[in-house]
Design an enzyme around this catalytic site. Structure first.
Site, PDB file in Angstrom:
ATOM      1  N   LYS A  24     -23.971  92.637  41.148  1.00  0.00           N
ATOM      2  CA  LYS A  24     -23.404  91.362  40.672  1.00  0.00           C
ATOM      3  C   LYS A  24     -24.184  90.182  41.240  1.00  0.00           C
ATOM      4  O   LYS A  24     -24.485  89.231  40.515  1.00  0.00           O
ATOM      5  CB  LYS A  24     -21.932  91.273  41.093  1.00  0.00           C
ATOM      6  CG  LYS A  24     -21.357  89.881  41.193  1.00  0.00           C
ATOM      7  CD  LYS A  24     -19.901  89.929  41.523  1.00  0.00           C
ATOM      8  CE  LYS A  24     -19.319  89.082  42.601  1.00  0.00           C
ATOM      9  NZ  LYS A  24     -19.985  88.048  43.299  1.00  0.00           N
ATOM     10  N   ASN A  25     -24.514  90.245  42.528  1.00  0.00           N
ATOM     11  CA  ASN A  25     -25.116  89.082  43.180  1.00  0.00           C
ATOM     12  C   ASN A  25     -26.623  88.970  42.943  1.00  0.00           C
ATOM     13  O   ASN A  25     -27.268  88.080  43.487  1.00  0.00           O
ATOM     14  CB  ASN A  25     -24.763  89.067  44.671  1.00  0.00           C
ATOM     15  CG  ASN A  25     -23.273  88.788  44.865  1.00  0.00           C
ATOM     16  OD1 ASN A  25     -22.593  88.368  43.919  1.00  0.00           O
ATOM     17  ND2 ASN A  25     -22.769  89.026  46.064  1.00  0.00           N
ATOM     18  N   ARG A  98     -19.171  80.613  41.421  1.00  0.00           N
ATOM     19  CA  ARG A  98     -20.064  79.732  42.196  1.00  0.00           C
ATOM     20  C   ARG A  98     -21.472  79.678  41.596  1.00  0.00           C
ATOM     21  O   ARG A  98     -22.307  78.879  42.006  1.00  0.00           O
ATOM     22  CB  ARG A  98     -20.156  80.223  43.648  1.00  0.00           C
ATOM     23  CG  ARG A  98     -18.825  80.141  44.364  1.00  0.00           C
ATOM     24  CD  ARG A  98     -18.959  80.370  45.842  1.00  0.00           C
ATOM     25  NE  ARG A  98     -19.688  79.311  46.521  1.00  0.00           N
ATOM     26  CZ  ARG A  98     -19.207  78.107  46.770  1.00  0.00           C
ATOM     27  NH1 ARG A  98     -17.993  77.805  46.401  1.00  0.00           N
ATOM     28  NH2 ARG A  98     -19.935  77.211  47.391  1.00  0.00           N
ATOM     29  N   CYS A 122     -14.472  82.843  45.557  1.00  0.00           N
ATOM     30  CA  CYS A 122     -13.377  83.302  46.414  1.00  0.00           C
ATOM     31  C   CYS A 122     -13.023  82.271  47.469  1.00  0.00           C
ATOM     32  O   CYS A 122     -13.883  81.563  47.973  1.00  0.00           O
ATOM     33  CB  CYS A 122     -13.784  84.611  47.081  1.00  0.00           C
ATOM     34  SG  CYS A 122     -13.958  85.926  45.884  1.00  0.00           S
ATOM     35  N   ASP A 324     -19.336  91.236  52.967  1.00  0.00           N
ATOM     36  CA  ASP A 324     -18.584  91.793  51.833  1.00  0.00           C
ATOM     37  C   ASP A 324     -18.224  93.271  52.020  1.00  0.00           C
ATOM     38  O   ASP A 324     -17.462  93.819  51.238  1.00  0.00           O
ATOM     39  CB  ASP A 324     -19.403  91.631  50.544  1.00  0.00           C
ATOM     40  CG  ASP A 324     -19.835  90.203  50.355  1.00  0.00           C
ATOM     41  OD1 ASP A 324     -19.037  89.402  49.889  1.00  0.00           O
ATOM     42  OD2 ASP A 324     -20.989  89.883  50.709  1.00  0.00           O
ATOM     43  N   VAL A 346     -20.046  85.270  59.181  1.00  0.00           N
ATOM     44  CA  VAL A 346     -20.603  84.601  57.993  1.00  0.00           C
ATOM     45  C   VAL A 346     -19.613  83.589  57.406  1.00  0.00           C
ATOM     46  O   VAL A 346     -19.980  82.460  57.092  1.00  0.00           O
ATOM     47  CB  VAL A 346     -21.039  85.635  56.930  1.00  0.00           C
ATOM     48  CG1 VAL A 346     -21.626  84.936  55.703  1.00  0.00           C
ATOM     49  CG2 VAL A 346     -22.048  86.614  57.517  1.00  0.00           C
TER      50      VAL A 346
END
Ligand code: EPZ
Length: 451
Positions: A24-25, A98, A122, A324, A346
């Protein structure tokens, strides 16, 4: 309470095989990169998740023709007719993701102006965009913040610059890359993030014609070029999703093979998984040969029986333990004997979900102190960013409301591991980052249903 609820009958070990697709990222950023080219680009293995829909919608609004390719999960982007979109049209996507912040550089290059809606994503801390704005201003952009979003122009074009990030932010590094590739001159980025998804984005940009050098010590140098073409790219697999299923296998005492999972991107996770007492085996891809169909590789994760062991871990930028990965793994840590310690370095507010686990019988205490070897940015700022997990605890069913994507998946794992029937509200949020998660749960033998 919403209607968006999943009823989970817990207590059954997950068992079976699922597949992860492109990360996804990375996928969402590679889609934005397609806007920079003057030729079509082709991206494979794109998961059907909400973030992809949002980026596709924004690209289409700006005149990029997006079509499905011949292969399942293949998307083709044609940026021949990039055009302006109205603020109202763009604002349809306000608060949804985002990724829109990464449209700044590409739209400034293609149109000379950009409008960015209010960001979503989120709720795991304030998530400021100050690094992005400082960097864009240094490139020569004029940034105006308005109540409805952010307007940008580049009256004298965008020019290479020297920029040092105060913290190796993934998004700000991507912002600089996507802006610098077509800026005039050389850009030097110091203290850059070097996550595998960023290296893969660099591969995409290089395929388009960019000149990018990744030096040691987090320094990236980009030589601007006057034009970029298209790319054809198969993205790295989703290492967050793979680790989420691994944690689910461990927490439920099951066995899950994650096809497509890549060992090299998950080394830090695999070390912790083994330290906790989980077992895994890497299966390599076998190309088809005459008489044999070949086989896709991945990683098989399982609970080998016996007790799990407590661990101490700190989340960090790559090559550290990903933030994550933290929430799904903590559910498994509630089943480990002893005191586990998690220091989240983080995000300042990424431990709120532990309240729900406590409601289910876990014993997790959160602290403002840095409980780890690395003092972090949050230690003196009064954020509850360390957790001590005492285990093993028997989890029991509860009604849960999903707060954000990764915490949401951890709630789901907890409900699957718990005895009894839980109701998990707000599960649609999980579709933002986990493709077909309900079908995957069914394939793994989970007893879940929509009421
Ligand atoms: C990306 O978010 C990921 N999202 C996140 O995954 C991931 O947790 C994060 O990187 C870290 O790996 C996407 O790729 C879409 P950052 P990003 O900028 O880029 C601070 C998921 O669930 N910061 O690296 O937004 C920030 O507040 C998501 O898939 C500033 O202070 O993360 C945070 O504390 C959640 N100012 C830290 O840096 C800025 O301008 C790291 O954030 C930018 C960031």
């Amino acid at each position: 309470m919403t209607d968006d609820v999943l009823v989970v009958h817990g207590g059954t070990p997950l068992s079976g095989q699922i597949r992860v697709r492109g990360a996804k990222n990375l996928v969402s950023k590679a889609m934005v990169a397609a806007l920079l080219g003057d030729e079509p680009s082709r991206l494979f293995d794109v998961p059907r998740i909400r973030d992809v829909e949002v980026v596709r919608g924004l690209l289409e609004l700006h005149g990029v023709k997006v079509t499905d390719g011949a292969e399942d999960g293949e998307l083709v982007f044609d940026p021949a007719n990039v055009e302006s979109a109205s603020t109202d049209e763009i604002n349809v996507h306000a608060g949804s993701s985002r990724i829109p912040i990464l449209f700044c550089g590409p739209l400034l290059h293609r149109l000379g102006h950009a409008f960015i809606p209010d960001l979503g994503g989120c709720h795991i801390g304030p998530r400021p965009i100050d690094f992005h704005i400082q960097a864009l201003r240094q490139f020569g952009a004029v940034v105006d913040k308005a109540p409805e979003g952010m307007h940008l122009t580049a009256p004298t074009g965008l020019h290479g610059t020297k920029f040092e990030l105060p913290y190796p932010s993934v998004g700000a590094t991507e912002q600089v890359l996507l802006t610098a590739v077509l800026a005039e001159g050389v850009t030097e980025l110091r203290n850059a993030a070097v996550e595998p998804e960023i290296i893969d984005l660099i591969c995409v940009l290089q395929k388009m014609g960019a000149i990018i050098k990744v030096h040691t010590d987090r320094v990236i140098e980009i030589q601007g070029v006057p034009r970029l073409g298209g790319y054809t790219h198969r993205p790295i697999p989703d290492r967050i999703e793979a680790a989420s299923w691994a944690a689910a296998a461990l927490a439920t005492g099951g066995r899950v093979e994650v096809l497509g999972a890549e060992q090299a991107d998950m080394m830090t996770f695999l070390n912790v998984f083994r330290s906790v007492g989980g077992a895994y085996e890497v299966t390599d891809t076998r190309p088809p040969r005459q008489g044999s169909p070949g086989q896709e590789g991945g990683i098989r994760f399982w609970h080998p029986g016996g007790e799990l062991r407590a661990v101490a871990l700190e989340t960090d930028v790559h090559p550290g333990f990903m933030t994550d990965w933290q929430q799904p793994l903590v559910v498994a840590l509630t089943q480990a004997r002893g005191l586990s310690i998690v220091h989240e370095t983080v995000y300042e507010q990424r431990l709120g979900y532990t309240e729900a686990l406590n409601k289910m019988g876990a014993t997790i205490q959160v602290y403002r102190d840095c409980l780890g070897g690395t003092p972090c940015r949050f230690g003196r700022r009064n954020f509850k960013h360390s957790a001590v997990i005492a285990g093993p605890s028997k989890l029991h069913a509860a009604d849960l409301v999903i707060p954000d994507l990764r915490a949401g998946f951890s709630h789901l794992i907890a409900a699957l591991a718990a005895e009894g029937t839980s109701r998990v509200y707000g599960v649609d949020l999980i579709n933002r980052g986990y493709e077909d998660f309900e079908a995957k749960l069914a394939a793994l033998g989970a007893h879940v249903e929509r009421p």
